[in-house]
Design an enzyme around this catalytic site. Structure first.
Site, mmCIF file in Angstrom:
data_model
loop_
_atom_site.group_PDB
_atom_site.id
_atom_site.type_symbol
_atom_site.label_atom_id
_atom_site.label_comp_id
_atom_site.label_asym_id
_atom_site.label_seq_id
_atom_site.Cartn_x
_atom_site.Cartn_y
_atom_site.Cartn_z
ATOM 1 N N LEU A 101 0.823 -1.205 0.000
ATOM 2 C CA LEU A 101 0.000 0.000 0.000
ATOM 3 C C LEU A 101 0.861 1.261 0.000
ATOM 4 O O LEU A 101 2.048 1.214 0.341
ATOM 5 C CB LEU A 101 -0.929 -0.027 1.214
ATOM 6 C CG LEU A 101 -1.836 -1.272 1.271
ATOM 7 C CD1 LEU A 101 -2.363 -1.502 2.665
ATOM 8 C CD2 LEU A 101 -2.975 -1.131 0.268
ATOM 9 N N PRO A 102 0.287 2.415 -0.381
ATOM 10 C CA PRO A 102 1.103 3.619 -0.581
ATOM 11 C C PRO A 102 1.712 4.240 0.672
ATOM 12 O O PRO A 102 2.840 4.723 0.635
ATOM 13 C CB PRO A 102 0.122 4.605 -1.243
ATOM 14 C CG PRO A 102 -0.959 3.766 -1.820
ATOM 15 C CD PRO A 102 -1.085 2.597 -0.891
ATOM 16 N N THR A 132 5.926 0.813 2.377
ATOM 17 C CA THR A 132 6.958 1.587 3.067
ATOM 18 C C THR A 132 6.253 2.600 3.951
ATOM 19 O O THR A 132 5.628 3.542 3.452
ATOM 20 C CB THR A 132 7.879 2.309 2.067
ATOM 21 O OG1 THR A 132 8.519 1.335 1.235
ATOM 22 C CG2 THR A 132 8.942 3.105 2.803
ATOM 23 N N LYS A 207 14.549 0.277 4.902
ATOM 24 C CA LYS A 207 13.983 0.806 3.652
ATOM 25 C C LYS A 207 14.066 2.321 3.582
ATOM 26 O O LYS A 207 14.412 2.893 2.533
ATOM 27 C CB LYS A 207 12.524 0.353 3.518
ATOM 28 C CG LYS A 207 11.798 0.899 2.271
ATOM 29 C CD LYS A 207 12.482 0.460 0.982
ATOM 30 C CE LYS A 207 11.918 1.179 -0.245
ATOM 31 N NZ LYS A 207 10.548 0.807 -0.568
ATOM 32 N N LYS A 282 7.081 11.263 0.260
ATOM 33 C CA LYS A 282 6.539 10.653 1.489
ATOM 34 C C LYS A 282 7.618 9.882 2.233
ATOM 35 O O LYS A 282 7.777 10.012 3.445
ATOM 36 C CB LYS A 282 5.364 9.745 1.119
ATOM 37 C CG LYS A 282 4.710 9.024 2.276
ATOM 38 C CD LYS A 282 5.255 7.613 2.498
ATOM 39 C CE LYS A 282 4.976 6.696 1.344
ATOM 40 N NZ LYS A 282 5.445 5.303 1.597
#
Length: 335
Positions: A101-102, A132, A207, A282
């Protein structure tokens, strides 16, 4: 005992060892086949998730999928995947579920919202989140999963859309050793490297550090390519020189931001597909939050964050993050 008797006894033991080894391999193979016969859930079928889910299908895993975009599920449905109408419907049918998911808010909604995963998750389920997000959100989801009798691990990915398509992703896994081992075969069907980083949240930590470095190197590569071209160098020649010199990096060699230098990358497709600029902004925001909390200076990370935020607000939000090259050539920026 004679030498001959010793040899005979050892030979018998060796034969017995081979027999037991064969039994072990048969059991392992049987368990793997049984594992592949049970449904796997997959939620989030964007540029990355779609390829990841397709690779699971190719490796023989039956899927039940969900995404808010009907177009995203259509081709996978044609390839044999079952389609659910809510995340809860997915969770009720499986004991292994992958989400891609975003952002943190999307993960929280899909897991804890109305008709979310936790409303119908089965006890003993393994929940693998490859989004992430903020490490603290991963830790929060893990606690909620534990309360439902399930296990949550974070397993964000690196490699980009082409690696997702080709099954060459790197997974950075945060969770217990036991959960990591349970997830490894599934993740290996979508990637080349599956690395255990530690407890829940450490996958996310790895990450966001990686993506901060990636953002910095992409801006640097874009600046170098732009300057070289302005100085009269042919783009492919310049890229060749960079990639045989000390400036070589993933952004210059594998994902070059200059159109026409490489085939099959977003820069040669008007920066369509790939990893969106808004998503990079983001991720850089997550890195900056972590830098603040840990009191870790990251001046270049901060500057990269500012640049990608400006790009996001300047019409580049949905373009691949390698459009930093195009942004640098923007007449408005240079006027």
């Amino acid at each position: 005992m004679s030498t001959f008797s010793n040899l005979t006894a050892r030979g018998g033991l060796f034969v017995r060892f081979l027999q037991l080894s064969q039994v072990s391999r048969t059991i392992s193979s049987s368990s793997s086949m049984k594992s592949k016969q049970s449904l796997v859930g997959f939620i989030g079928l964007g540029n990355m998730g779609n390829h990841m889910a397709r690779n699971l299908l190719k490796k023989g895993y039956p899927l039940v999928i969900y995404d808010i975009s009907k177009d995203s599920v259509k081709k996978l449905q044609e390839d044999g995947a079952k389609v659910a109408t809510t995340p809860a419907e997915v969770a009720s049918q499986v004991n292994r579920l992958v989400t891609m998911l975003p952002a943190s808010a999307h993960v929280q909604e899909v897991y804890t919202g109305n008709n979310g995963i936790f409303s119908s998750v089965q006890k003993g389920s393994l929940l693998i989140d490859s989004s992430t997000i903020d490490p603290s959100v991963s830790q929060e989801m893990a606690k909620l999963a534990q309360g439902k009798g399930a296990t949550f691990i974070d397993a964000p990915v690196s490699g980009g859309v082409n690696a997702a398509r080709d099954g060459l992703l790197t997974f950075m896994v945060g969770g217990s050793e036991t959960a990591y081992n349970l997830a490894k075969d599934l993740l290996s069907s979508m990637g080349k490297n599956v690395v255990h980083c530690g407890t829940v949240g450490t996958g996310q930590a790895a990450k966001i550090c990686n993506n901060m470095l990636l953002a910095i190197s992409m801006i640097g590569t874009s600046e170098a390519m732009n300057l070289g071209i302005k100085l009269g160098l042919e783009p492919k020649l310049l890229a060749k020189i960079l990639n045989m010199s000390s400036g070589r990096c993933w952004s210059s060699e594998v994902y070059n931001p200059c159109p026409g230098v490489l085939d099959g990358v977003p820069s040669s497709n008007d920066y369509k597909g790939g990893f969106g600029t808004a998503l990079m902004a983001k991720d850089l925001g997550l890195a900056q939050n972590a830098s603040t909390v840990t009191k870790s200076p990251s001046p270049l990370g901060s500057l990269a964050h500012q640049i990608y935020r400006i790009m996001t607000n300047s019409g580049y939000a949905d373009k691949d993050f390698s459009s930093a090259f195009k942004f640098l050539q923007d007449k408005k920026l240079n006027s």
